[in-house]
Design a protein around this motif. Structure first.
Motif, PDB file in Angstrom:
ATOM      1  N   ASP A   1       0.835  -1.210   0.000  1.00  0.00           N
ATOM      2  CA  ASP A   1       0.000   0.000   0.000  1.00  0.00           C
ATOM      3  C   ASP A   1       0.869   1.259   0.000  1.00  0.00           C
ATOM      4  N   GLU A   2       1.927   1.258   0.812  1.00  0.00           N
ATOM      5  CA  GLU A   2       2.859   2.399   0.868  1.00  0.00           C
ATOM      6  C   GLU A   2       3.519   2.624  -0.489  1.00  0.00           C
ATOM      7  N   LEU A   3       3.933   1.530  -1.137  1.00  0.00           N
ATOM      8  CA  LEU A   3       4.547   1.652  -2.457  1.00  0.00           C
ATOM      9  C   LEU A   3       3.571   2.269  -3.448  1.00  0.00           C
TER      10      LEU A   3
ATOM     11  N   ILE B   1       1.171   4.361  -2.740  1.00  0.00           N
ATOM     12  CA  ILE B   1       1.053   5.783  -2.409  1.00  0.00           C
ATOM     13  C   ILE B   1       2.220   6.555  -3.003  1.00  0.00           C
ATOM     14  N   HIS B   2       3.437   6.049  -2.825  1.00  0.00           N
ATOM     15  CA  HIS B   2       4.615   6.724  -3.390  1.00  0.00           C
ATOM     16  C   HIS B   2       4.516   6.812  -4.902  1.00  0.00           C
ATOM     17  N   ARG B   3       4.018   5.781  -5.528  1.00  0.00           N
ATOM     18  CA  ARG B   3       3.887   5.750  -6.983  1.00  0.00           C
ATOM     19  C   ARG B   3       2.931   6.844  -7.457  1.00  0.00           C
ATOM     20  N   ALA B   4       1.919   7.169  -6.659  1.00  0.00           N
ATOM     21  CA  ALA B   4       0.896   8.138  -7.054  1.00  0.00           C
ATOM     22  C   ALA B   4       1.344   9.596  -6.897  1.00  0.00           C
ATOM     23  N   PHE B   5       2.344   9.870  -6.070  1.00  0.00           N
ATOM     24  CA  PHE B   5       2.786  11.247  -5.855  1.00  0.00           C
ATOM     25  C   PHE B   5       3.358  11.849  -7.123  1.00  0.00           C
ATOM     26  N   ASP B   6       2.979  13.074  -7.402  1.00  0.00           N
ATOM     27  CA  ASP B   6       3.564  13.836  -8.508  1.00  0.00           C
ATOM     28  C   ASP B   6       3.628  15.289  -8.053  1.00  0.00           C
ATOM     29  N   CYS B   7       4.591  15.561  -7.186  1.00  0.00           N
ATOM     30  CA  CYS B   7       4.714  16.882  -6.577  1.00  0.00           C
ATOM     31  C   CYS B   7       6.191  17.236  -6.480  1.00  0.00           C
ATOM     32  N   PRO B   8       6.570  18.472  -6.822  1.00  0.00           N
ATOM     33  CA  PRO B   8       7.984  18.851  -6.744  1.00  0.00           C
ATOM     34  C   PRO B   8       8.530  18.867  -5.315  1.00  0.00           C
ATOM     35  N   CYS B   9       7.659  18.829  -4.326  1.00  0.00           N
ATOM     36  CA  CYS B   9       8.093  18.867  -2.926  1.00  0.00           C
ATOM     37  C   CYS B   9       8.283  17.472  -2.333  1.00  0.00           C
ATOM     38  N   VAL B  10       7.976  16.447  -3.119  1.00  0.00           N
ATOM     39  CA  VAL B  10       8.092  15.068  -2.640  1.00  0.00           C
ATOM     40  C   VAL B  10       9.148  14.357  -3.482  1.00  0.00           C
ATOM     41  N   VAL B  11      10.026  13.623  -2.823  1.00  0.00           N
ATOM     42  CA  VAL B  11      11.066  12.873  -3.519  1.00  0.00           C
ATOM     43  C   VAL B  11      10.406  11.925  -4.519  1.00  0.00           C
ATOM     44  N   ARG B  12      10.911  11.934  -5.758  1.00  0.00           N
ATOM     45  CA  ARG B  12      10.320  11.120  -6.815  1.00  0.00           C
ATOM     46  C   ARG B  12      10.562   9.628  -6.617  1.00  0.00           C
ATOM     47  N   TYR B  13       9.531   8.872  -6.884  1.00  0.00           N
ATOM     48  CA  TYR B  13       9.556   7.411  -6.870  1.00  0.00           C
ATOM     49  C   TYR B  13       9.836   6.948  -8.297  1.00  0.00           C
ATOM     50  N   PHE B  14      10.745   5.978  -8.457  1.00  0.00           N
ATOM     51  CA  PHE B  14      11.022   5.443  -9.783  1.00  0.00           C
ATOM     52  C   PHE B  14      10.447   4.041  -9.963  1.00  0.00           C
ATOM     53  N   THR B  15      10.774   3.135  -9.068  1.00  0.00           N
ATOM     54  CA  THR B  15      10.283   1.762  -9.200  1.00  0.00           C
ATOM     55  C   THR B  15      10.453   1.023  -7.874  1.00  0.00           C
ATOM     56  N   SER B  16       9.873  -0.161  -7.789  1.00  0.00           N
ATOM     57  CA  SER B  16      10.037  -1.001  -6.604  1.00  0.00           C
ATOM     58  C   SER B  16      10.045  -2.456  -7.059  1.00  0.00           C
ATOM     59  N   TRP B  17      10.623  -3.313  -6.235  1.00  0.00           N
ATOM     60  CA  TRP B  17      10.707  -4.731  -6.539  1.00  0.00           C
ATOM     61  C   TRP B  17      10.976  -5.507  -5.259  1.00  0.00           C
ATOM     62  N   VAL B  18      10.819  -6.818  -5.330  1.00  0.00           N
ATOM     63  CA  VAL B  18      11.136  -7.699  -4.217  1.00  0.00           C
ATOM     64  C   VAL B  18      12.321  -8.552  -4.647  1.00  0.00           C
ATOM     65  N   ALA B  19      13.344  -8.601  -3.814  1.00  0.00           N
ATOM     66  CA  ALA B  19      14.541  -9.402  -4.081  1.00  0.00           C
ATOM     67  C   ALA B  19      14.947 -10.098  -2.791  1.00  0.00           C
ATOM     68  N   GLU B  20      14.970 -11.425  -2.834  1.00  0.00           N
ATOM     69  CA  GLU B  20      15.379 -12.215  -1.678  1.00  0.00           C
ATOM     70  C   GLU B  20      14.682 -11.792  -0.390  1.00  0.00           C
ATOM     71  N   GLU B  21      13.368 -11.709  -0.466  1.00  0.00           N
ATOM     72  CA  GLU B  21      12.512 -11.384   0.679  1.00  0.00           C
ATOM     73  C   GLU B  21      12.727  -9.976   1.222  1.00  0.00           C
ATOM     74  N   MET B  22      13.250  -9.090   0.376  1.00  0.00           N
ATOM     75  CA  MET B  22      13.406  -7.678   0.720  1.00  0.00           C
ATOM     76  C   MET B  22      12.576  -6.857  -0.251  1.00  0.00           C
ATOM     77  N   ALA B  23      11.761  -5.943   0.260  1.00  0.00           N
ATOM     78  CA  ALA B  23      11.052  -5.000  -0.588  1.00  0.00           C
ATOM     79  C   ALA B  23      12.002  -3.826  -0.827  1.00  0.00           C
ATOM     80  N   CYS B  24      12.263  -3.515  -2.080  1.00  0.00           N
ATOM     81  CA  CYS B  24      13.214  -2.453  -2.438  1.00  0.00           C
ATOM     82  C   CYS B  24      12.474  -1.321  -3.128  1.00  0.00           C
TER      83      CYS B  24
END
Length: 82
Positions: free
Chosen positions: A17-19, A21-44
């Protein structure tokens, strides 16, 4: 990165859910989100690099150095948050 292998289903859903939310942000005041993935049981999460650190870093440094933050800077940051 966030370890998700020890998380239960509810916590894992909160991560996704958090990912979303980050994906939906499009504001110059919020750090831009590029992508996310799961690798070896880690959410990146890959986000924009912000030179100079976070606001929390700046406040912590100011406290350590016992230096006041300029009022103009505080007002500027506050307006960006709102």
């Amino acid at each position: 990165e966030m370890q998700i292998s020890f998380s239960g289903p509810w916590e894992q859903q909160r991560v996704w859910d958090e990912l979303g939310i980050h994906r939906a942000f499009d504001c110059p005041c919020v750090v831009r989100y590029f992508t996310s993935w799961v690798a070896e049981e880690m959410a990146c999460l890959l986000m924009e690099f912000v030179e100079g650190g976070s606001l929390a870093d700046l406040v912590a440094r100011s406290c350590r150095e016992q230096a006041e933050l300029p009022d103009a800077s505080i007002l500027d940051w506050s307006s960006q948050i709102l």
